[in-house]
Design a protein around this motif. Structure first.
Motif, mmCIF file in Angstrom:
data_model
loop_
_atom_site.group_PDB
_atom_site.id
_atom_site.type_symbol
_atom_site.label_atom_id
_atom_site.label_comp_id
_atom_site.label_asym_id
_atom_site.label_seq_id
_atom_site.Cartn_x
_atom_site.Cartn_y
_atom_site.Cartn_z
ATOM 1 N N ALA A 1 0.880 -1.337 -0.024
ATOM 2 C CA ALA A 1 0.167 0.149 0.018
ATOM 3 C C ALA A 1 0.801 1.237 -0.135
ATOM 4 O O ALA A 1 0.414 2.259 -0.207
ATOM 5 N N MET A 2 2.014 1.280 0.499
ATOM 6 C CA MET A 2 2.836 2.472 0.255
ATOM 7 C C MET A 2 3.609 2.620 -0.836
ATOM 8 O O MET A 2 4.345 3.614 -0.999
ATOM 9 N N GLY A 3 3.591 1.619 -1.869
ATOM 10 C CA GLY A 3 4.091 1.930 -3.014
ATOM 11 C C GLY A 3 5.718 1.471 -2.757
ATOM 12 O O GLY A 3 6.095 1.370 -1.855
ATOM 13 N N PRO A 4 6.397 1.398 -4.144
ATOM 14 C CA PRO A 4 7.740 0.974 -4.157
ATOM 15 C C PRO A 4 8.692 1.967 -3.734
ATOM 16 O O PRO A 4 9.628 2.218 -4.633
ATOM 17 N N TYR A 5 8.564 2.523 -2.529
ATOM 18 C CA TYR A 5 9.683 3.638 -2.086
ATOM 19 C C TYR A 5 10.167 3.382 -0.637
ATOM 20 O O TYR A 5 9.709 2.758 0.027
ATOM 21 N N ARG A 6 11.141 4.411 -0.458
ATOM 22 C CA ARG A 6 11.843 4.509 0.813
ATOM 23 C C ARG A 6 11.290 5.537 1.567
ATOM 24 O O ARG A 6 10.900 6.508 1.088
ATOM 25 N N TYR A 7 10.821 5.347 2.852
ATOM 26 C CA TYR A 7 10.492 5.967 3.664
ATOM 27 C C TYR A 7 10.982 6.182 4.950
ATOM 28 O O TYR A 7 11.843 5.266 5.361
ATOM 29 N N ASP A 8 10.920 7.217 5.674
ATOM 30 C CA ASP A 8 11.640 7.261 7.239
ATOM 31 C C ASP A 8 10.723 6.504 8.052
ATOM 32 O O ASP A 8 11.216 6.026 8.973
ATOM 33 N N ALA A 9 9.397 6.618 7.657
ATOM 34 C CA ALA A 9 8.616 6.016 8.652
ATOM 35 C C ALA A 9 7.354 5.581 7.813
ATOM 36 O O ALA A 9 6.698 6.515 7.110
#
Lengths: 290, 777, 158
Positions: free
Chosen positions: B331-339
């Motif tokens: 659900a967050m997609g293919p990405y890097r996040y801090d949180a």
């Protein structure tokens, strides 16, 4: 036991005779593209199908003494490929090209399209613009009705039991008349018309509009010419400003007929757009699909 | 690069010839002497108690031979995995319009229909829920099964991912998007409707031909609900006319019903659905309502994602626990996040029911996240493709789930490939400045990751067998169904490559529970990797025996063997034909039938902590759509479409491209017009005249390409393709529409009204066509 | 009633009820199951056959309507040697077949097009297929196969 029987008519007279045999509720069968769909969910409303597609006269497309005649069993494909119709009423040929997919166009007939009288029938706006006359034959004789009287409402007509639509006729439009048809469907083919418009017109030597017929499809329960808008256009030089006003008048006229419905917020905007476009196609020679 | 003879080369599909000649026998094409036709009495109410059910009047109808209800099954035919809430026929209650209540077998379809009408069935209508937002209200009528854990019975499950505290990060972001998105149900619209045929066997069992996604699951349900031993129930998959996830549960019911009737009547019984029955009775892609919050800093670094959604499973759980889980993972997609937090809740309603459908929850969540990412890029004034390139997952990155990606991560290359193929920079810039008041163009992009195979959803293994016959033909089996994508061809290619023989020698049985071994269902785009590896191992085992024979024959060591075409060569000998080696192996007493089992690498997921390693590998992809929108009618034309996919090594090129093209077409319909509309539980579009799927003139020429990363665990480095091609299509088109119109459509589909007005128009529905169709066609 | 017509270039006479469609006549009475039943309202084209040279949906044709006429079904499409014809072979070679359920109808639509327009553009091919729904292929390889067939037939004529 079959639920219904089947007969084939070789001539118009035989078709009428078969349709009027007592005790056997008979209906004419053209392309079957509406009958077999309706049969799936509706109670049986006939005892016999009378196939009229083998009657040569019913496939005739011709012109005589300024009157164009189209047989009831003419298929959409025959109509759209007819050089005569492409010449005298290209918007009718265009409307036929917009029906269903190739197989439906090869089977479905103009007679059936009019007899089924759906508000969204693709051939109706052009036929109504042309003030086409519906020719009916019964043992009592011939009867002719303007198409706007023949179709009385959505899926309602004034056909009498035992009557057969033999052909449609319309006066050849004035020399130099240009016509156009625009359809909005939810997809590009095999699509029920969401809204459509047909128009035909000419300008005089002075450049003013002197002949105009304009009919929206799927806009009103019964397909009718919007004569107040035609009156507004007549005598005016064809300009974009005029077409914008015509579009507004078309929408206002539609709402005056139907009241505000769930689809009105969409159709009142879209009808303005296709009105402007259909008029621009006719009078400003702007290209439109088919 | 290894030079393969078959892998990655054009090849004719193994089952294409019979299909182009019209001789392939689908279930509905079977005719047997004495065969009976079955038909279900189906519920005309969305939620009701079955007060009375008397089938005896139906038995008086001429031509009716037998009638069954849930009483004819063990435990009323209860089944379903992981939640057993379905029944072979409704028990005590009906929960959706179209649910089967009783099933009639008769001499003709007409008599079967008349039989259903004669059944005395009294239903007491119960209050129903049609709005997922109210499913969990304290006073909501109970739809789901009673729960012992004190949770609301309409609560199906909660699916979280937790990585830090996005709330704390979001307040710190320079730009934040906070938007709601919504998807509606989608109909699979396989062109072949559901169907099953059951034939009673001499020893009192049943042989069933079932158009479904797993003959083993079908057999399992038949065995358990009818009390048959494993050998007494045999299920074969005839050619399956499309499925896309849609021929799971409902067709297992159909199979169970005809099996029960065949045992009861001792005659073959077939049931095939009309299109209307198919649409009304079948499960759909579920509907989802999402609130997506994403934030980034000024420099364009994505920092936080908080994704909250409600998913409507309709009346039954079916595959929704699994689709919901997969949706939550992506659900967050293919990405890097801090949180990142994902918080997905799935509920029961009386809107038909939702189950598996290509993409398995992901087309739903991507319609949210991939629009939100675009909106965020726009807010930051950054090119949406650059924004994705800057933040997308790369080799060595750790996902929000806590999984480090150690190989086969081709996402940035996919983005670069579609950027180049589409002439993105020029078009994106040109379309930012348009003056035509009537028609404008737009171009949009999305990025994708999609976990391969089942993931931590369950045991993930497959088995294949291979055998050389006396006439030296080679036969494969697989327990996996090929309902179109081409896995059976893939297995033949792999076997031919591994054995070093001409592919013409190889044929593959239809999936058959008596010949093949259970390999789990054909779902989750797992066939190439799971079944391919199983075939590869089976072939390796066979190859080893042949190598022993060849070495023995040639008087050398196995490692000295070489191949010239099919023939074997030793260090000094003349070539020995393959047939001679095979014959020698027989004389040596070596077994020429082998099997191979492949188990996926171990992975794990902690459902409470929302962390783990959800999938052993991921498919990556990027897509670009170019549209022209008629600003005055709302009509959208998709002019061009570009799709680049990292499916690992491509084994069967025509098949792989076919998946891209077909996936894009299916997604195009989802984006622009497909809408399964229930009015108070009654389906409004029940045939292809009103449920519109794309035609040949609606789908543009598609530019497909592959970024072939090598995945070490896949057969020849292959991963998967079937689902992912469809997953991001809708947001790709919506992003393009947004550029064209300057306005977002956040609820699917982007139909004429939504594009023109920016709002949804509600037509008053009617239960009539649904009710009439259930009693006629 | 007795229905006599030409089926795949052979005369046939079949006793059948008067109230069935051509599709039912083919599938249930003549056991030619290559024409598929999938919507029965003329929307999907899976039942497409060629009637007197034109593509029609056999689900919307009354069976007795074909009396004295010529019907070609997928079973009548083949090479002179009995194998697949060039169109069918191209469907295989170009990967135009997936589940295959729509394919007989697609081939009939392709053949009907080439009867009328031997050298169609890709767009004309798409228009000719617009009444035949496929959910698997996205149509692209089907268009490829028909285009290739048209080109190779044109070369043979030249």
């Amino acid at each position: 036991m079959p639920k219904y029987s089947f007969a084939t008519a070789a001539t118009v007279d035989e078709a009428v005779r078969l349709l009027n045999e007592p005790e056997v509720r008979s209906i004419p069968l053209g392309g079957g593209t509406d009958i077999f769909v309706a049969l799936r969910v509706n109670p049986l409303w006939f005892d016999r199908l009378v196939d009229i597609t083998h009657v040569p006269e019913l496939h005739h497309i011709g012109v005589a003494d300024g009157v164009v005649s189209i047989g009831a069993a003419v298929t959409f494909t025959q109509a759209l490929e007819s050089e005569l119709l492409q010449g005298v009423a290209p918007f009718l040929a265009c409307a036929c090209e917009n029906v269903g997919g190739p197989a439906i166009r090869n089977s479905g007939t103009l007679g059936g399209n009019v007899a089924n009288a759906a508000a969204c029938a693709d051939s109706l706006p052009a036929l109504v613009c042309l003030d086409a006359v519906v020719h009916l034959l019964s043992p009592a004789g011939e009867r002719a009705l303007p198409i706007s009287e023949f179709v009385s409402g959505p899926h309602q007509t004034n056909i009498q039991p035992g009557e057969l639509i033999t052909h449609f006729s319309f006066a050849q439009p004035p020399a130099g008349a240009r016509s156009a048809f625009i359809k909005i469907g939810r997809r590009r083919a095999q699509s029920i018309s969401r809204l459509s418009i047909a128009a035909i017109g000419t300008t005089n030597a002075g450049g003013a509009i002197d002949y105009i017929r304009i009919t929206p499809g799927a806009a009103t329960p019964k397909t009718i010419r919007f004569t107040p808008v035609e009156d507004m256009l007549k005598g005016q030089p064809p300009t974009r400003e005029l077409f914008v006003r015509a579009g507004e008048a078309m929408s206002a006229e539609m709402i005056s007929v139907t009241g505000r419905r769930w689809s009105t917020p969409y159709k009142e905007i879209a009808l303005k757009a296709i009105t402007e476009r259909v008029l621009a196609a006719i009078f400003l020679q702007e290209a439109q699909p088919c | 690069m290894t030079d393969y003879r078959y892998i990655g080369k054009p090849i004719d599909r193994v089952d294409a010839l019979e299909k182009v000649r019209g001789t392939a026998r689908f279930v509905g094409d079977y005719h047997l002497p004495g065969m009976l036709y079955a038909r279900c009495l189906r519920s005309e109410l969305p939620h009701a108690r079955i007060v009375k059910l008397d089938v005896t009047p139906a038995l008086q109808v001429p031509g009716v031979v037998a009638v069954i209800t849930s009483d004819d099954f063990i435990d009323h035919g209860r089944f379903g995995f992981p939640i057993s809430d379905l029944f072979m026929l409704a028990y005590e209650k009906v929960r959706y319009v179209g649910e089967g209540i009783a099933c009639v077998a008769a001499e003709t379809p007409e008599a079967a229909l008349a039989g259903t009408k004669a059944i005395l069935c009294e239903l007491e209508e119960l209050p129903a829920i049609f709005d997922m937002e109210h499913a969990l209200d304290p006073n909501a009528p109970q739809i789901g099964p009673a729960r012992e854990d004190g949770k609301h019975p309409n609560f199906l499950g909660h699916f979280p991912v937790y990585d830090g505290d996005p709330e704390a990060v979001l307040v710190d972001c320079d730009a934040v998007i906070d938007q709601n998105y919504e998807t509606v149900m989608q109909e699979h619209a396989y062109i072949e409707t559901e169907g099953s045929l059951a034939i009673p066997t001499v020893e009192g069992g049943v042989l069933a031909y079932v158009s479904c996604q797993s003959p083993f699951i079908a057999r399992g349900h038949i065995m358990r609900t009818l009390g048959l031993g494993e050998t007494a129930a045999r299920v074969i998959n005839p050619p399956v006319g499309g499925s896309f996830g849609g021929k799971d549960d409902l067709n297992y019911m159909t199979a169970g019903q005809v099996a029960c009737l065949a045992l009861k009547t001792k005659r073959p019984v077939r049931m095939t659905f009309s299109r209307e029955e198919s649409m009304i009775a079948s499960y759909k892609r579920g509907a989802m309502r999402m609130r997506v919050r994403v934030g980034a800093d000024k420099a364009g670094k994505l920092r936080a994602c908080h994704f909250k959604a409600t998913y409507d499973s309709g009346a039954y759980s079916s595959q929704s626990p699994f689709t919901s889980w997969r949706a939550s993972i992506h659900a967050m997609g293919p990405y890097r996040y801090d949180a990142c937090t994902v918080d997905l809740t799935t509920v029961y309603t009386n809107n038909g029911f939702a189950g598996a459908f290509r993409g398995f929850g992901n087309p739903e969540v991507y319609a949210g996240i991939e629009q939100a990412i675009d909106e965020l890029a726009e807010k930051l004034g950054i090119d949406p493709l650059d924004f994705r390139l800057q933040n997308c997952l790369r080799l060595g990155d750790t996902t929000p789930h806590g999984q480090t990606l150690t190989e086969s991560v081709g996402l940035s290359d996919c983005l670069l490939a579609v950027r180049k193929a589409s002439d993105w920079e020029r078009k994106r810039a040109a379309y930012a400045h348009q003056s035509d008041p009537d028609r404008r163009r737009g171009i949009g992009v999305t990025a994708l990751f999609h976990g391969t195979s089942l993931g931590a959803e369950g045991t993930d293994e497959a088995t294949g067998t291979i055998e050389i016959h006396q006439d030296n033909r080679v036969t494969l089996t697989s327990g996996l169904t090929d309902y179109g994508p081409g896995s059976r061809t893939v297995y033949c290619m792999i076997a031919a490559e591994m054995l070093g023989v001409d592919i013409q020698r190889i044929n593959i049985h239809l999936p058959d529970t008596n010949l093949a071994k259970d390999s789990g269902p054909t779902v989750a785009s797992r066939s190439t990797m799971l079944g391919g590896n199983a075939t590869r191992i089976a072939a390796l085992n066979l190859r080893q025996n042949l190598d022993y024979a060849a070495a023995d024959l040639l008087g050398c060591e196995v490692f000295q063997l070489q191949r010239a075409g099919e023939s074997y060569l030793g260090p000094s000998e003349e070539p020995v034909p393959w047939e001679v080696v095979v014959e020698h192996a027989r004389r040596m007493g070596l077994v020429l039938s082998t099997f191979g089992r492949w188990s996926a690498p171990k992975i794990h997921w902690d459902e409470e902590a929302g962390r783990g390693v959800p999938y052993f590998a991921y498919h990556f992809g990027a897509q670009i759509a170019e549209v022209e929108v008629d600003l005055r009618t709302g009509l959208t034309d998709v002019l061009n479409y570009y799709a680049a996919h990292d499916a690992g090594k491509v084994i069967f090129p025509q098949g792989a491209y076919g998946q891209i093209y077909g996936g894009v077409a299916q997604g195009l319909g989802y984006a622009l017009y497909e809408d399964v509309d229930y009015m108070d539980g009654y389906l409004q579009s029940i045939n292809f005249d009103t449920y519109l799927i794309p035609t040949s003139v609606d789908v543009p020429e598609i530019n497909g390409s592959f970024v072939e990363t090598h995945y070490s665990q896949g057969p020849f480095g292959a991963k998967n393709i079937a689902e992912p091609a469809m997953v991001p299509v809708a947001p790709t088109i919506l992003n393009a529409i947004a550029q064209a119109t300057g306005r977002r459509v956040r609820k699917l589909p982007a139909n004429l009204e939504r594009v023109l007005l920016g709002e949804t128009l509600h037509k008053k529905g009617s239960p009539v066509s649904c009710k009439v169709a259930l009693k006629s066609v | 009633m007795l229905i006599q017509f030409t089926l795949n270039n052979q005369p046939v006479a079949v006793e059948a009820p008067s109230d069935i469609t051509l599709l039912a006549l083919l599938r249930d009475h003549l056991r030619l199951t290559g024409s598929k039943e999938a919507c029965e309202v003329g929307e999907c084209g899976a039942c497409s056959v060629i009637l007197d040279g034109e593509l029609v949906n056999s689900c919307l044709v009354a069976a007795p309507q074909v009396s004295g006429r010529s019907v070609i079904t997928i079973e009548g499409v083949r090479a002179p040697d009995g194998g697949p014809n060039d169109m069918q072979q191209n469907f295989i070679s170009y990967g135009a077949v997936q589940c295959g359920f729509c394919i007989p109808g697609m081939i009939m639509a392709g053949e009907a097009l080439l009867l009328k327009n031997p050298q169609p553009t890709r767009q004309q091919i798409r228009v000719a297929l617009a009444g035949n729904l496929c959910r698997c292929t996205g149509y692209q390889q089907i268009v490829d196969a028909i285009e290739a067939t048209a080109k190779s037939r044109a070369r043979q004529r030249a």
